[in-house]
Design an enzyme around this catalytic site. Structure first.
Site, PDB file in Angstrom:
ATOM      1  N   GLU A 442       8.272  -5.126  16.264  1.00  0.00           N
ATOM      2  CA  GLU A 442       9.637  -5.630  16.035  1.00  0.00           C
ATOM      3  C   GLU A 442       9.883  -5.992  14.577  1.00  0.00           C
ATOM      4  OE1 GLU A 442      12.218  -5.278  17.420  1.00  0.00           O
ATOM      5  OE2 GLU A 442      11.158  -4.474  19.153  1.00  0.00           O
TER       6      GLU A 442
HETATM    7  C1  LIG Z   1       1.388  -2.589  20.728  1.00  0.00           C
HETATM    8  C2  LIG Z   1       2.581  -2.041  20.033  1.00  0.00           C
HETATM    9  C3  LIG Z   1       3.792  -1.956  20.719  1.00  0.00           C
HETATM   10  C4  LIG Z   1       4.910  -1.407  20.095  1.00  0.00           C
HETATM   11  N1  LIG Z   1       6.083  -1.243  20.806  1.00  0.00           N
HETATM   12  C5  LIG Z   1       7.086  -0.497  20.259  1.00  0.00           C
HETATM   13  C6  LIG Z   1       8.222  -0.100  21.046  1.00  0.00           C
HETATM   14  O1  LIG Z   1       8.357  -0.463  22.218  1.00  0.00           O
HETATM   15  N2  LIG Z   1       9.151   0.692  20.468  1.00  0.00           N
HETATM   16  C7  LIG Z   1       9.043   1.119  19.177  1.00  0.00           C
HETATM   17  O2  LIG Z   1       9.915   1.851  18.723  1.00  0.00           O
HETATM   18  N3  LIG Z   1       7.987   0.755  18.399  1.00  0.00           N
HETATM   19  C8  LIG Z   1       7.014  -0.037  18.916  1.00  0.00           C
HETATM   20  N4  LIG Z   1       5.922  -0.385  18.151  1.00  0.00           N
HETATM   21  C9  LIG Z   1       5.867   0.022  16.765  1.00  0.00           C
HETATM   22  C10 LIG Z   1       6.014  -1.138  15.790  1.00  0.00           C
HETATM   23  O3  LIG Z   1       7.310  -1.654  15.833  1.00  0.00           O
HETATM   24  C11 LIG Z   1       5.578  -0.620  14.421  1.00  0.00           C
HETATM   25  O4  LIG Z   1       4.170  -0.475  14.473  1.00  0.00           O
HETATM   26  C12 LIG Z   1       6.017  -1.515  13.292  1.00  0.00           C
HETATM   27  O5  LIG Z   1       7.411  -1.454  13.151  1.00  0.00           O
HETATM   28  C13 LIG Z   1       5.362  -1.154  11.967  1.00  0.00           C
HETATM   29  O6  LIG Z   1       5.429   0.209  11.697  1.00  0.00           O
HETATM   30  P1  LIG Z   1       4.107   0.997  11.301  1.00  0.00           P
HETATM   31  O7  LIG Z   1       3.063   0.630  12.289  1.00  0.00           O
HETATM   32  O8  LIG Z   1       4.438   2.429  11.166  1.00  0.00           O
HETATM   33  O9  LIG Z   1       3.673   0.398   9.913  1.00  0.00           O
HETATM   34  P2  LIG Z   1       4.220   0.837   8.466  1.00  0.00           P
HETATM   35  O10 LIG Z   1       5.706   0.822   8.464  1.00  0.00           O
HETATM   36  O11 LIG Z   1       3.535   2.047   8.017  1.00  0.00           O
HETATM   37  O12 LIG Z   1       3.723  -0.400   7.590  1.00  0.00           O
HETATM   38  C14 LIG Z   1       2.364  -0.565   7.147  1.00  0.00           C
HETATM   39  C15 LIG Z   1       2.277  -1.857   6.344  1.00  0.00           C
HETATM   40  O13 LIG Z   1       3.132  -1.764   5.209  1.00  0.00           O
HETATM   41  C16 LIG Z   1       4.055  -2.841   5.188  1.00  0.00           C
HETATM   42  N5  LIG Z   1       5.325  -2.335   4.667  1.00  0.00           N
HETATM   43  C17 LIG Z   1       6.039  -1.290   5.095  1.00  0.00           C
HETATM   44  N6  LIG Z   1       7.151  -1.155   4.369  1.00  0.00           N
HETATM   45  C18 LIG Z   1       7.136  -2.147   3.458  1.00  0.00           C
HETATM   46  C19 LIG Z   1       8.006  -2.568   2.406  1.00  0.00           C
HETATM   47  N7  LIG Z   1       9.149  -1.934   2.169  1.00  0.00           N
HETATM   48  N8  LIG Z   1       7.662  -3.658   1.691  1.00  0.00           N
HETATM   49  C20 LIG Z   1       6.518  -4.335   1.933  1.00  0.00           C
HETATM   50  N9  LIG Z   1       5.661  -3.986   2.904  1.00  0.00           N
HETATM   51  C21 LIG Z   1       5.972  -2.914   3.654  1.00  0.00           C
HETATM   52  C22 LIG Z   1       4.153  -3.310   6.633  1.00  0.00           C
HETATM   53  O14 LIG Z   1       4.528  -4.667   6.692  1.00  0.00           O
HETATM   54  C23 LIG Z   1       2.721  -3.095   7.094  1.00  0.00           C
HETATM   55  O15 LIG Z   1       1.943  -4.189   6.699  1.00  0.00           O
HETATM   56  C24 LIG Z   1       4.817  -0.982  18.752  1.00  0.00           C
HETATM   57  C25 LIG Z   1       3.600  -1.093  18.060  1.00  0.00           C
HETATM   58  C26 LIG Z   1       2.498  -1.589  18.692  1.00  0.00           C
HETATM   59  C27 LIG Z   1       1.197  -1.644  17.933  1.00  0.00           C
END
Ligand SMILES: Cc1cc2nc3c(=O)[nH]c(=O)nc-3n(C[C@H](O)[C@H](O)[C@H](O)COP(=O)(O)OP(=O)(O)OC[C@H]3O[C@@H](n4cnc5c(N)ncnc54)[C@H](O)[C@@H]3O)c2cc1C
Length: 596
Positions: A442
């Protein structure tokens, strides 16, 4: 330690005494929100979570979810499905939904207390209704009448569940990158194709139909976030008159094996030309999805609060029972071979940290959810606009801080158990593992912090913050002559003044260099969270001092507030110093030199 007793006394204190919710509900004309009804709802939720959900939490973690490779069907842990059936039959899925769609029309802020209990007793299980609640909000606000009739009603009754499909393998925080496509068809349906990952509740055995809300691009859509539309894709093909067809072309390709929340299924969902319907306007999908995401952000904040409180409850019980060492100021339990852990100052530091963050955090989130009640029900456009601004400002603080605090509190609570916290028996390592996801999904803490500082403060010129500062200032003015409150009101007024100054200072720097926002944002989020909690602790003491409360509650609130002001609030000075050090400290090391 796998028992759970809902903190009903503190919930009622927060909701009805400090936040004066009954007066708000009466003013908003919420007929269903009678005190005896609400007490009965809270008491029954406490019973359901203690007797039905809590006993399934540890086995759910150990067994987890399983996907049948032949059919793609997912089996949830033993007892989960039956608990959901009881939950739906009890009308809980529609607790806060409008009566016109079959709900009970109770206030969201009351529903938030119920939700805290679901989360605390069994976080994995509570994720399924969480997503349905988000889908309800999106359809309520953006669905066409026929979509509400056909899809919203069964979600509210609990017959179907909902999901939120945003994330793709290459696209997480940056939704502008998403690639899933939606091709318009002659009959006003769309064929949705693409892969979504990490989808909570994407497939399960609770209900036959699952309503997926999917972000995708139309063929002519502009690049980036301006070209995203929202589609509704049911697992079973569903005609406009509600007639169910066969399986839609959407399937769970695999499930994730995770650090925690093992009972909450996390799916890779493959959409292969699945039949769907557009929700809202083309290319305006992110607006519609934001309704769902904001609801879900407050809901994940509540998850954080729930875990902090559950961890605290367990640690407190243990610290009272476990005998180790003697008190440094003299034996406290001479009849026993050693004193209980709770005599030791550092055990008390950890327990009080959890207590202060959980009880203060409860007020922070319930106040934010009260703004949802105002926004949805007030007849006064000015009042709705004010609630909207305040809610926009508070949401990233609630999501960001309550989840960060959940990680801190589960860490401290586990530490109180010593090595017994690290083994499975007491359930503490599960709480610590489960808490870890809350700062990630989220919108990560970083994304919340950027939303707060970059958007709500800099872009929107701090309109919501000014409203919150106004609340603090009028509280301080109201109590400035009250000597018994000086120890809280005077430092609160001072840190609030410093918060305002710091905000202007960072805003000025950010105008010259955008990286200043990114460099300061997480510290700014923490700083804001700690000042906000100081306000809620000062107000808690003012509330118990006003009379009518038992002496033990009065003494406990004052002592915890003292601890908060003495031991936790000063953390803001470290955050301020970090912010003032500026972006250069972070940006000057060339990316190529990190391994030098
Ligand atoms: C158990 C679980 C359940 C989930 N459920 C859902 C769901 O129901 N529906 C859905 O759509 N998604 C879901 N997600 C996905 C979740 O919302 C994403 O994992 C999350 O939004 C982060 O995206 P990412 O993992 O691709 O990380 P990335 O976006 O690749 O980020 C990697 C790191 O970089 C940081 N970062 C990224 N951009 C920036 C920036 N501009 N400035 C500073 N730091 C930054 C982030 O904070 C993080 O620390 C789920 C994930 C998990 C693990």
């Amino acid at each position: 330690m796998n028992t759970y007793e809902a903190p009903l006394r503190d919930m009622k204190f927060a909701l009805f005494d400090v936040l004066q919710s009954q007066a708000l509900y009466d003013r908003l004309g919420i007929a269903s929100a009678q005190r005896d009804t609400m007490d009965a709802v809270l008491d029954e939720a406490a019973r359901f979570t203690r007797d039905v959900l809590a006993p399934l939490a540890q086995s759910g973690d150990e067994v987890g979810c399983e996907r049948d490779p032949a059919t793609g069907a997912v089996r949830t842990p033993p007892g989960f499905r039956e608990a959901y059936r009881q939950f739906a039959e009890g009308g809980w899925t529609g607790l806060t939904a409008p009566e016109s769609f079959g709900g009970q029309d109770l206030p969201e802020s009351l529903g938030a207390c119920v939700k805290e209990m679901l989360d605390a007793s069994n976080l994995s299980w509570s994720n399924y209704p969480l997503l349905s609640h988000g889908a309800t909000e999106a359809l309520k606000h953006h669905g066409e009448p026929w979509q509400q009739e056909v899809f919203l009603k069964p979600i509210i009754s609990g017959a179907w569940t909902g999901t939120m499909c945003l994330t793709e393998p290459h696209c997480g925080s940056d939704l502008g990158l998403l690639r899933t496509r939606a091709e318009p068809q002659a009959d006003d349906t769309y064929k949705v194709s693409g892969t979504k990952i990490f989808i909570t509740g994407g497939e399960h055995d609770f209900t036959d139909n699952i309503v997926h809300l999917v972000l995708a691009r139309l063929p002519d859509a502009p690049a980036g976030v301006k070209g995203i539309s929202l589609f509704l894709v049911p697992k079973l093909r569903t005609a406009r008159d509600g007639t169910l067809g066969g399986r839609n072309a959407v399937a769970c390709g695999s499930i994730e094996h995770k650090m925690g929340i093992h009972g909450s299924v996390t799916c890779v969902m493959n959409f292969d030309g699945a039949e769907g319907y557009l929700i809202g306007q083309p290319n305006k999908g992110l607006n519609a999805m934001f309704t769902m995401m904001n609801t879900a952000r407050l809901a994940v904040g509540l998850q954080g609060l729930a875990l902090s409180d559950r961890a605290y409850q367990n640690a407190l019980r243990y610290a009272r029972d476990r005998l180790q060492g003697r008190s440094l100021s003299g034996t406290k339990a001479p009849d026993k071979p050693a004193d209980p852990l709770i005599v030791h100052p550092d055990i008390r530091r950890m327990l009080l940290t959890c207590k202060a963050l959980a009880e203060g955090g409860r007020l922070l989130v319930l106040h934010a959810v009260q703004q949802v009640d105002i926004l949805e029900r007030s007849q006064d456009a000015g009042e709705r606009a004010a609630a909207d601004e305040l809610l926009g400002f508070l949401t990233p603080i609630v999501k960001g801080m309550l989840t960060e605090w959940a990680n801190e509190c589960t860490y401290h609570a586990l530490q109180c158990f010593g090595g017994h916290g690290y083994v499975r028996e007491h359930g503490m390592e599960q709480l610590a593992r489960d808490a870890r996801i809350t700062t990630l999904y989220e919108g990560t803490t970083q994304i919340q912090a950027l939303d707060l500082l970059g958007r709500k403060i800099v872009q929107l010129q701090g309109a919501g913050m000014r409203r919150f500062l106004g609340l603090i200032q009028s509280f301080c003015e109201q109590h400035q002559a009250d000597a018994a409150l000086h120890e809280f009101v005077l430092p609160l007024a001072e840190v609030t003044r410093q918060w305002g100054e710091l905000t202007i200072e960072i805003g000025r720097k950010a105008a010259a260099n955008g990286d200043e926002i990114g460099a300061a944002s997480v510290d700014y989020l923490f700083y804001s969270g700690y000042v906000a909690l100081a306000y809620w602790w000062a107000r808690s003491v003012a509330t118990v001092d006003a009379g009518g409360h038992p002496e033990d509650l009065r003494a406990a609130k004052r002592a915890t507030a003292r601890f908060y002001f003495a031991r936790i609030l000063p953390r803001i000075h470290g955050h301020a110093a970090a912010m003032r050090s500026g972006a250069a400290v972070l940006q000057s090391l060339d990316a190529a030199l990190f391994d030098s």
